[in-house]
Design a protein around this motif. Sequence first.
Motif, PDB file in Angstrom:
ATOM      1  N   ASP A 101       0.917  -0.596  -0.022  1.00 33.72           N
ATOM      2  CA  ASP A 101      -0.238   0.338  -0.160  1.00 33.72           C
ATOM      3  C   ASP A 101       0.837   0.685   0.288  1.00 33.72           C
ATOM      4  O   ASP A 101       0.821   2.133   1.110  1.00 33.72           O
ATOM      5  N   ILE A 102       1.758   1.432  -0.867  1.00 31.69           N
ATOM      6  CA  ILE A 102       2.329   2.509  -0.820  1.00 31.69           C
ATOM      7  C   ILE A 102       1.744   3.417  -1.750  1.00 31.69           C
ATOM      8  O   ILE A 102       1.538   3.629  -3.038  1.00 31.69           O
ATOM      9  N   GLN A 103       2.098   4.645  -1.198  1.00 28.58           N
ATOM     10  CA  GLN A 103       0.986   5.961  -1.204  1.00 28.58           C
ATOM     11  C   GLN A 103       2.331   7.028  -1.392  1.00 28.58           C
ATOM     12  O   GLN A 103       2.425   7.682  -0.200  1.00 28.58           O
ATOM     13  N   LEU A 104       2.558   7.894  -2.313  1.00 29.82           N
ATOM     14  CA  LEU A 104       3.586   9.141  -2.140  1.00 29.82           C
ATOM     15  C   LEU A 104       3.320   9.807  -3.889  1.00 29.82           C
ATOM     16  O   LEU A 104       3.216   9.229  -4.429  1.00 29.82           O
ATOM     17  N   SER A 105       4.198  10.620  -3.399  1.00 29.12           N
ATOM     18  CA  SER A 105       4.134  11.603  -4.364  1.00 29.12           C
ATOM     19  C   SER A 105       5.405  12.580  -4.712  1.00 29.12           C
ATOM     20  O   SER A 105       6.050  12.573  -3.764  1.00 29.12           O
ATOM     21  N   PHE A 106       5.677  12.642  -5.700  1.00 26.99           N
ATOM     22  CA  PHE A 106       6.709  13.540  -6.045  1.00 26.99           C
ATOM     23  C   PHE A 106       6.727  14.919  -6.913  1.00 26.99           C
ATOM     24  O   PHE A 106       6.343  14.981  -7.971  1.00 26.99           O
ATOM     25  N   THR A 123      11.598  10.371   2.461  1.00 27.07           N
ATOM     26  CA  THR A 123      10.583   8.932   3.346  1.00 27.07           C
ATOM     27  C   THR A 123      11.497   7.627   3.801  1.00 27.07           C
ATOM     28  O   THR A 123      12.595   7.046   3.063  1.00 27.07           O
ATOM     29  N   PHE A 124      11.443   7.120   4.969  1.00 25.31           N
ATOM     30  CA  PHE A 124      12.336   6.094   6.034  1.00 25.31           C
ATOM     31  C   PHE A 124      10.243   5.526   4.881  1.00 25.31           C
ATOM     32  O   PHE A 124       9.590   4.840   5.856  1.00 25.31           O
ATOM     33  N   LEU A 125      11.207   4.051   4.364  1.00 23.92           N
ATOM     34  CA  LEU A 125      10.265   2.982   4.358  1.00 23.92           C
ATOM     35  C   LEU A 125      11.014   2.146   5.225  1.00 23.92           C
ATOM     36  O   LEU A 125      12.212   1.202   5.728  1.00 23.92           O
ATOM     37  N   GLY A 142       8.462  -2.970   3.812  1.00 23.29           N
ATOM     38  CA  GLY A 142       7.692  -2.359   2.669  1.00 23.29           C
ATOM     39  C   GLY A 142       6.788  -1.503   2.782  1.00 23.29           C
ATOM     40  O   GLY A 142       6.098  -1.407   1.543  1.00 23.29           O
ATOM     41  N   GLN A 143       6.555  -0.632   4.076  1.00 21.13           N
ATOM     42  CA  GLN A 143       5.557   0.168   4.020  1.00 21.13           C
ATOM     43  C   GLN A 143       6.240   1.606   3.980  1.00 21.13           C
ATOM     44  O   GLN A 143       6.992   1.870   4.799  1.00 21.13           O
ATOM     45  N   VAL A 144       5.697   2.798   3.115  1.00 20.78           N
ATOM     46  CA  VAL A 144       5.890   3.920   4.474  1.00 20.78           C
ATOM     47  C   VAL A 144       5.889   4.401   5.438  1.00 20.78           C
ATOM     48  O   VAL A 144       4.665   4.131   5.754  1.00 20.78           O
TER      49      VAL A 144
END
Length: 248
Positions: free
Chosen positions: A20-25, A214-216, A219-221
């Motif tokens: 469930d990775i949710q990221l914006s760049f 971002t700290f991962l 497998g999750q943010v």
Amino acid sequence: MSLQIENLQVRFGSSQILKDIQLSFNERKLYAIIGPSGCGKTTLLKSLNRTLELERGYLISGKVKLYGEDIYEHRDTSLIRQRIGLVFQTPVALPLSIKENVLFGVRYFGERNKTKLNEICEKCLQQAGLWEEVKDKLNNPAKELSGGQIQRLSIARVLAVSPEVLLLDEPCSNLDPAATQMIEELLKGLAKQLTIILVTHNLFQAKRVADVTTFLLNGQVVEVGETETLFLNPQKQETKDFISGLTY
């Protein structure tokens, strides 16, 4: 917003690598992704330009949008890899001259004009901070270059096809401090032109170069924030433990 990840999931066999990775760049920003070994950082990068699907056994779901368009709906994966370039951890010098290493992708996409090719070669070697070192030996084998030079050559080769996003997987892990400093200065300059996403194990490097980190973990943010804020005042205990070296 240049790149947006929505509900990205990656499985390999029975193991879930990304959850469930949710990221914006955003454009013209340099992003760092940190986390312990095996947390999914490299898998995430390969998912962003569809390199991961070259490896058997992976199942990917979710969306990766490049300027609003889902890259996984494109049939032409080579176009996606042109627009979202990836520089791998181990620098690659193709068994060609320095010049032809830079122009490899450009020729693949059909450019034949010699004047244009020469201009692209010089421009990208300039961007990669390598031109002054190699301008008199462009026809020499690229394998003669040092490790740091080959890493910058790899970056020049990606830049030659005019990517909109540049991904880098531990680009300085095998380099000495001087070469590392050159790469970091190069990336800070390039971030004024395009979106850069850098995976690094080096927390000091993330602090030096990244606008956002971002700290991962597993497998999750866990946490995303402006770099200075995240390192000085992390909001999650897992982040505090990781950057203080207490765990993982």
